[in-house]
Design a protein around this motif. Structure first.
Motif, PDB file in Angstrom:
ATOM      1  N   GLN A   1       0.355  -0.726  -0.297  1.00 49.44           N
ATOM      2  CA  GLN A   1       0.090   0.412   0.054  1.00 49.44           C
ATOM      3  C   GLN A   1       0.873   1.152  -0.023  1.00 49.44           C
ATOM      4  O   GLN A   1       1.953   1.116   0.980  1.00 49.44           O
ATOM      5  CB  GLN A   1      -1.514   0.006   1.318  1.00 49.44           C
ATOM      6  N   ILE A   2       0.364   2.401  -0.489  1.00 51.53           N
ATOM      7  CA  ILE A   2       0.672   3.539  -0.279  1.00 51.53           C
ATOM      8  C   ILE A   2      -0.193   4.558  -0.649  1.00 51.53           C
ATOM      9  O   ILE A   2      -1.281   4.220  -0.739  1.00 51.53           O
ATOM     10  CB  ILE A   2       1.575   3.868  -1.742  1.00 51.53           C
ATOM     11  N   GLU A   3       0.238   6.135   0.288  1.00 49.46           N
ATOM     12  CA  GLU A   3      -0.150   6.992   0.060  1.00 49.46           C
ATOM     13  C   GLU A   3      -0.343   7.868  -0.834  1.00 49.46           C
ATOM     14  O   GLU A   3       0.635   8.587  -1.172  1.00 49.46           O
ATOM     15  CB  GLU A   3       0.236   7.041   1.526  1.00 49.46           C
ATOM     16  N   VAL A   4      -1.631   8.161  -0.885  1.00 52.80           N
ATOM     17  CA  VAL A   4      -1.941   8.986  -2.343  1.00 52.80           C
ATOM     18  C   VAL A   4      -2.515  10.739  -1.828  1.00 52.80           C
ATOM     19  O   VAL A   4      -3.240  10.569  -1.586  1.00 52.80           O
ATOM     20  CB  VAL A   4      -2.594   9.105  -3.271  1.00 52.80           C
ATOM     21  N   ASP A   5      -1.936  11.230  -2.338  1.00 49.60           N
ATOM     22  CA  ASP A   5      -2.121  13.028  -2.069  1.00 49.60           C
ATOM     23  C   ASP A   5      -2.969  13.581  -3.166  1.00 49.60           C
ATOM     24  O   ASP A   5      -2.237  13.894  -4.103  1.00 49.60           O
ATOM     25  CB  ASP A   5      -0.679  14.150  -2.059  1.00 49.60           C
ATOM     26  N   LEU A   6      -4.832  13.559  -3.218  1.00 45.77           N
ATOM     27  CA  LEU A   6      -5.320  14.170  -3.929  1.00 45.77           C
ATOM     28  C   LEU A   6      -5.635  15.409  -4.102  1.00 45.77           C
ATOM     29  O   LEU A   6      -6.544  16.112  -4.862  1.00 45.77           O
ATOM     30  CB  LEU A   6      -5.891  13.119  -4.492  1.00 45.77           C
ATOM     31  N   THR A   7      -5.044  16.470  -3.374  1.00 43.13           N
ATOM     32  CA  THR A   7      -5.361  17.740  -2.753  1.00 43.13           C
ATOM     33  C   THR A   7      -5.745  18.659  -3.591  1.00 43.13           C
ATOM     34  O   THR A   7      -6.472  19.242  -3.685  1.00 43.13           O
ATOM     35  CB  THR A   7      -5.246  18.407  -1.306  1.00 43.13           C
ATOM     36  N   GLY A   8      -4.806  18.306  -4.648  1.00 46.49           N
ATOM     37  CA  GLY A   8      -4.372  19.032  -6.260  1.00 46.49           C
ATOM     38  C   GLY A   8      -5.176  19.060  -7.361  1.00 46.49           C
ATOM     39  O   GLY A   8      -5.649  20.193  -7.493  1.00 46.49           O
TER      40      GLY A   8
END
Length: 412
Positions: free
Chosen positions: A242-249
């Motif tokens: 698993q990885i963490e993804v930043d989608l706030t952009g």
């Protein structure tokens, strides 16, 4: 005497509970901005799906939406939680293959093997003579090397002549489970493209591109992220890693790494437990619009049809507030002296606590204090809105009812 008797008769038969204030068992309405959020425990997937006996008590939480807290570890089914290895790393340029993908095998002097192939449901590539080759999760280059090794081991080609080239013709539709802080968690079908002339040209060309097999498309397929979603820590699980993804952009306009997905991936959108108003707007990962249920059975409009409450009125853009929805339902306006004291009821289900919440607001209060979020909350998908008559309209209808009751007695 008859008038007094009729009045007390109507007063005794009236439903007094409709005049009482609505009470909510929940601590705060979902949509209140200045609250401390909801406290909920980490839920797990129910262990039992089907029961042998006719007793459903042990399946009360079946298919319940999962609310993943970000302050607790999110564990997948794999024993290890190390970062993605290089072979499974989705940051590489080549998208791994999935079941249903169409590829083309090309090799020199390989007339019996050259051609187009589709990976089966298990992700296997079936070539003539050879045993099925597991291709799911591999890049085209890795698959070409595996095919070369299989041809050499089968004594069909020599190492110097076994040169295989794998060409991607078409990326198939895949199903991805999405859970957490989304409006409709479940298995989401993405990249379901229909055959057309453009697709025929793409099959002839080398490679394939799709914008419908991305992480953001899976979240949008689950009806979008909820206002309590934590978009800077979206979890992508692939083959136990698993990885963490930043989608706030996506909401702020900054660059975003939108990972392409393959069959077997799992997406988890954690929850903050708090309502975030900046997420209540149309975007690539939030709903563009939604359906609400409206009832406008007031004196000036005897039914929804005459009140012009049609499909366009009940389909609202995401980010609509209660006052805007009341105007869409024709609950605002009319005769000021007799209709100013109308009331609007909003029924909504808190997705975190799964409790039904009901609030009642005066139309005059909504118009004069529309800037207060506790008075004018946001409307969520599948909410119910109903309009109630003013006090003057109620008194007038009571008087008409008394006249209708006394009319037969006055004839004698």
């Amino acid at each position: 005497m008859t008038s007094v008797f009729s009045f007390f008769l109507l007063a005794g038969c009236a439903q007094q509970h409709s005049l009482q204030e609505i009470e909510n068992s929940s601590s705060s309405f979902y949509g209140a901005i200045n609250d401390r959020g909801e406290l909920f425990s980490q839920q797990s997937v129910p262990g039992k799906v089907f029961a042998a006996q006719l007793n459903c008590d042990d399946r009360a939480d079946f298919a319940a939406p999962l609310n993943y807290r970000v302050d607790k570890p999110i564990l997948s089914s794999a024993p290890s939680q190390a970062p993605l290895p290089s072979r499974m790393n989705p940051t590489r340029n080549t998208l791994p293959l999935s079941p249903g993908d169409m590829i083309e095998i090309m090799m020199e002097y390989g007339e019996g093997f050259n051609g187009s192939y589709v990976l089966d449901n298990l992700g296997l590539l079936t070539l003539p003579i050879l045993e099925p080759i597991h291709a799911s999760g591999m890049s085209p280059r890795e698959l070409s090397q595996r095919v070369e090794i299989a041809l050499i081991k089968a004594n069909i080609f020599r190492p110097v002549t076994a040169s295989v080239y794998v060409k991607v013709l078409h990326l198939a539709a895949i199903e991805v489970p999405v859970t957490g802080a989304v409006f409709q968690p479940g298995r989401i079908l993405i990249n379901n493209k229909r055959a057309n002339n453009e697709m025929d040209q793409r099959v002839v060309a080398a490679g394939d591109y799709t914008h419908r097999r991305l992480l953001s498309e899976a979240i949008r397929g689950a009806h979008g992220a909820r206002p309590d979603a934590k978009l800077d820590q979206v979890i992508l699980i692939r083959q136990g890693w698993q990885i963490e993804v930043d989608l706030t952009g996506i909401l702020s306009g900054l660059p975003v790494k939108d990972y392409p997905l393959i069959d077997g991936d799992q997406v988890i959108v954690p929850s903050t437990g708090c309502f975030q108003p900046h997420l209540v707007r149309p975007s690539q990962i939030t709903p563009k619009g939604f359906r609400v249920f409206m009832s406008n059975l007031i004196d000036s409009a005897q039914n929804n049809s005459s009140a012009a409450v049609g499909p366009y009125a009940t389909n609202l853009p995401y980010g609509t507030k209660l006052l805007q929805a009341a105007v869409s339902a024709n609950c605002v306006g009319g005769k000021e002296w007799t209709n100013a004291s109308r009331k609007v009821m909003l029924a909504s289900i808190n997705p975190i606590t799964n409790q039904t919440q009901v609030v009642e607001r005066s139309v005059e209060q909504l118009m004069r204090q529309a800037n207060r979020d506790d008075i004018n909350p946001y409307v969520m998908p599948n909410d119910a809105i109903a309009c109630y008559d003013s006090n003057i309209t109620n008194i007038r209808d009571v008087a008409r009812t008394i006249v209708d009751v006394l009319s037969p007695f006055l004839l004698f």
